[in-house]
Design a protein around this motif. Structure first.
Motif, PDB file in Angstrom:
ATOM      1  N   VAL A 275     -24.358 -35.786  42.751  1.00 56.06           N
ATOM      2  CA  VAL A 275     -24.623 -36.704  41.648  1.00 56.06           C
ATOM      3  C   VAL A 275     -25.713 -37.710  42.026  1.00 56.06           C
ATOM      4  N   VAL A 276     -25.618 -38.277  43.223  1.00 57.43           N
ATOM      5  CA  VAL A 276     -26.613 -39.264  43.652  1.00 57.43           C
ATOM      6  C   VAL A 276     -27.992 -38.618  43.751  1.00 57.43           C
ATOM      7  N   ARG A 277     -28.046 -37.416  44.278  1.00 58.80           N
ATOM      8  CA  ARG A 277     -29.334 -36.730  44.405  1.00 58.80           C
ATOM      9  C   ARG A 277     -29.946 -36.476  43.035  1.00 58.80           C
ATOM     10  N   ARG A 278     -29.149 -36.014  42.098  1.00 60.86           N
ATOM     11  CA  ARG A 278     -29.688 -35.721  40.768  1.00 60.86           C
ATOM     12  C   ARG A 278     -30.051 -36.991  40.016  1.00 60.86           C
ATOM     13  N   ALA A 279     -29.292 -38.062  40.222  1.00 59.62           N
ATOM     14  CA  ALA A 279     -29.554 -39.313  39.523  1.00 59.62           C
ATOM     15  C   ALA A 279     -30.765 -40.049  40.082  1.00 59.62           C
ATOM     16  N   GLY A 280     -31.249 -39.634  41.255  1.00 59.53           N
ATOM     17  CA  GLY A 280     -32.340 -40.350  41.899  1.00 59.53           C
ATOM     18  C   GLY A 280     -33.712 -40.097  41.322  1.00 59.53           C
ATOM     19  N   GLY A 281     -33.820 -39.224  40.321  1.00 58.83           N
ATOM     20  CA  GLY A 281     -35.122 -38.967  39.725  1.00 58.83           C
ATOM     21  C   GLY A 281     -36.057 -38.321  40.714  1.00 58.83           C
ATOM     22  N   ASP A 282     -37.093 -39.047  41.128  1.00 60.58           N
ATOM     23  CA  ASP A 282     -38.110 -38.487  42.006  1.00 60.58           C
ATOM     24  C   ASP A 282     -37.735 -38.597  43.484  1.00 60.58           C
ATOM     25  N   GLU A 283     -36.558 -39.146  43.808  1.00 64.73           N
ATOM     26  CA  GLU A 283     -36.173 -39.342  45.212  1.00 64.73           C
ATOM     27  C   GLU A 283     -35.357 -38.159  45.717  1.00 64.73           C
ATOM     28  N   ASP A 284     -35.908 -37.446  46.719  1.00 61.79           N
ATOM     29  CA  ASP A 284     -35.186 -36.297  47.275  1.00 61.79           C
ATOM     30  C   ASP A 284     -34.666 -36.556  48.680  1.00 61.79           C
ATOM     31  N   ASP A 285     -35.031 -37.679  49.286  1.00 64.91           N
ATOM     32  CA  ASP A 285     -34.538 -38.011  50.625  1.00 64.91           C
ATOM     33  C   ASP A 285     -33.246 -38.809  50.490  1.00 64.91           C
ATOM     34  N   VAL A 286     -32.138 -38.083  50.338  1.00 64.83           N
ATOM     35  CA  VAL A 286     -30.819 -38.687  50.159  1.00 64.83           C
ATOM     36  C   VAL A 286     -30.021 -38.458  51.435  1.00 64.83           C
ATOM     37  N   ILE A 287     -29.603 -39.552  52.074  1.00 66.77           N
ATOM     38  CA  ILE A 287     -28.941 -39.501  53.376  1.00 66.77           C
ATOM     39  C   ILE A 287     -27.555 -40.100  53.243  1.00 66.77           C
ATOM     40  N   MET A 288     -26.532 -39.327  53.575  1.00 66.49           N
ATOM     41  CA  MET A 288     -25.153 -39.819  53.562  1.00 66.49           C
ATOM     42  C   MET A 288     -24.756 -40.146  54.991  1.00 66.49           C
ATOM     43  N   LEU A 289     -24.236 -41.336  55.193  1.00 67.87           N
ATOM     44  CA  LEU A 289     -23.908 -41.765  56.555  1.00 67.87           C
ATOM     45  C   LEU A 289     -22.675 -42.646  56.536  1.00 67.87           C
ATOM     46  N   GLY A 290     -21.967 -42.674  57.654  1.00 66.03           N
ATOM     47  CA  GLY A 290     -20.792 -43.509  57.748  1.00 66.03           C
ATOM     48  C   GLY A 290     -19.711 -42.902  58.627  1.00 66.03           C
TER      49      GLY A 290
END
Length: 390
Positions: A275-290
């Protein structure tokens, strides 16, 4: 898609979602600007809105987000801060002779000292500061140690903040900036208090404001109306302080799973990532951390997404060196900015602490990864934002 799938439908739709991701969302350049942004909002401790997910961002202007230089969330809002990442000309492509191959995704350091940087790069870290609240704040030696740890990195995702004191993190950031001999200019973003019990927690992002920008309209808490997650992730978008046409922009998803229901929460986090990746529009560098409370081999459906890669593997991330719980997860084809350098920051050896002393700081060790300060395309070359689409 504006909400997490219920746990009852995840099992049925898991296979369909996996095929959909393989064919669409995770292909280079796919899904950009194809769905409307969710309208979720979150509130700061005082009730002020943190903002909504942006449908798109403007890559032009004084910085990659199209906002005035220095506009941030915290103590430095409205101030002009010069870029300090030392660069003159773009570095070679990652796969150029002498450069780290983009395909190398493994931790390269569990040494007590983070290796020296190589060129215009940034370090992103994640740190579960065990029960970070009043007790630790009352121990100056613990707080100074924590401050020195944060100063090793450009962006740090913090988990397990447990306090009702709204000034706890601002005071900690003040200590970071004033300590260490050289004044620093870190800023912060703090999420709301979350949890299904009276023992609520907050997430935070701490970042070096002289090297990193926070998108003022790009941070929010993920909505979870079906209560699939004990603590809904905090999401924020950042950029390096570079030429705005070449700055590396990236979205971080800060997570902390409930150790009692890890498999179920990992299923939900797979949907969060999508969901976050698709909602980011032009942003494809999505990093999940924790703190995932599971190792790199047990990521569930998230680990089965094409191209998804945990950067911490084959090492322990807890102070007693028995578990690998903390990680930084990227989509390998998209995040070609990763230099191949990542690892665990050995707090005990760096500060020459006994185990008892070190566990007063936390029962977790920080994990980190290095990225170029320049935005790169899928071939590893510097990407340029301008009149020519990248």
């Amino acid at each position: 898609m504006q909400r997490l799938l219920s746990m009852a439908t995840l099992a049925v739709l898991g296979g369909m979602a996996f095929l959909f991701l393989r064919e669409g969302d995770f292909a280079p350049g796919a899904g950009q600007g194809t769905i409307p942004a969710p309208t979720a909002q979150q509130s700061a401790p005082g009730g002020a809105p943190f903002g909504t997910i942006p449908a798109s961002t403007n890559p032009f202007g004084t910085n990659p987000f199209g906002t005035p230089s220095g506009a941030q969330s915290g103590g430095f809002a409205g101030q002009s801060i010069p870029a300090t990442i030392p660069v003159t000309t773009p570095p070679p492509a990652i796969n150029a002779p002498g450069a780290q191959p983009a395909s190398v995704f493994r931790p390269v350091s569990s040494t007590p000292v983070v290796p020296p940087t190589t060129g215009p790069t940034i370090r992103i870290a994640s740190f579960n500061i065990q029960v970070f609240g009043k007790t630790k704040a009352s121990k100056p030696y613990v707080m100074y140690t924590l401050a020195e740890i944060v100063r090793q990195f450009d962006v740090v995702a913090i988990q397990e903040i447990r306090t009702q004191d709204d000034y706890h993190i601002p005071n900690f950031v003040k200590l970071i900036n004033e300590g260490g001999g050289t004044p620093r200019r870190y800023d912060h973003l703090v999420g709301p208090r979350l949890g299904n019990t009276t023992s609520t927690e907050q997430y935070a992002f701490l970042y070096d404001a002289e090297r990193i920008l926070l998108d003022p309209n790009g941070h929010y808490t993920v909505r979870d109306p079906d209560n699939l997650l004990h603590r809904e992730p905090l999401v924020a978008r950042f950029a390096t302080r570079m030429n705005p046409n070449e700055a590396f922009t990236f979205t971080l998803i800060n997570v902390h799973t409930d150790p009692d229901v890890v498999p179920q929460e990992m299923e939900a986090l797979a949907e969060v990532y999508r969901v976050v990746r698709r909602a980011g529009g032009d942003e494809d560098d999505v990093i999940m951390l924790g703190d995932f409370n599971t190792d790199d081999k047990r990521l569930g459906r998230l680990g089965q997404f094409p191209g998804i890669q945990p950067l911490i593997s084959g090492v322990f991330t807890n102070m007693r060196q028995t578990k690998l719980y903390d990680n930084i997860i990227v989509h390998q084809p998209s995040t070609s900015e990763y230099t191949g350098r990542s690892g665990v920051f050995d707090v005990m050896r760096y500060f020459n602490l006994t185990l008892e002393q070190a566990e007063q700081v936390s029962d977790h060790l920080p994990v980190w990864a290095e990225f170029t300060a320049y935005e790169r395309d899928y071939t590893g070359r510097v990407a340029y934002r301008g009149t020519v689409a990248r």
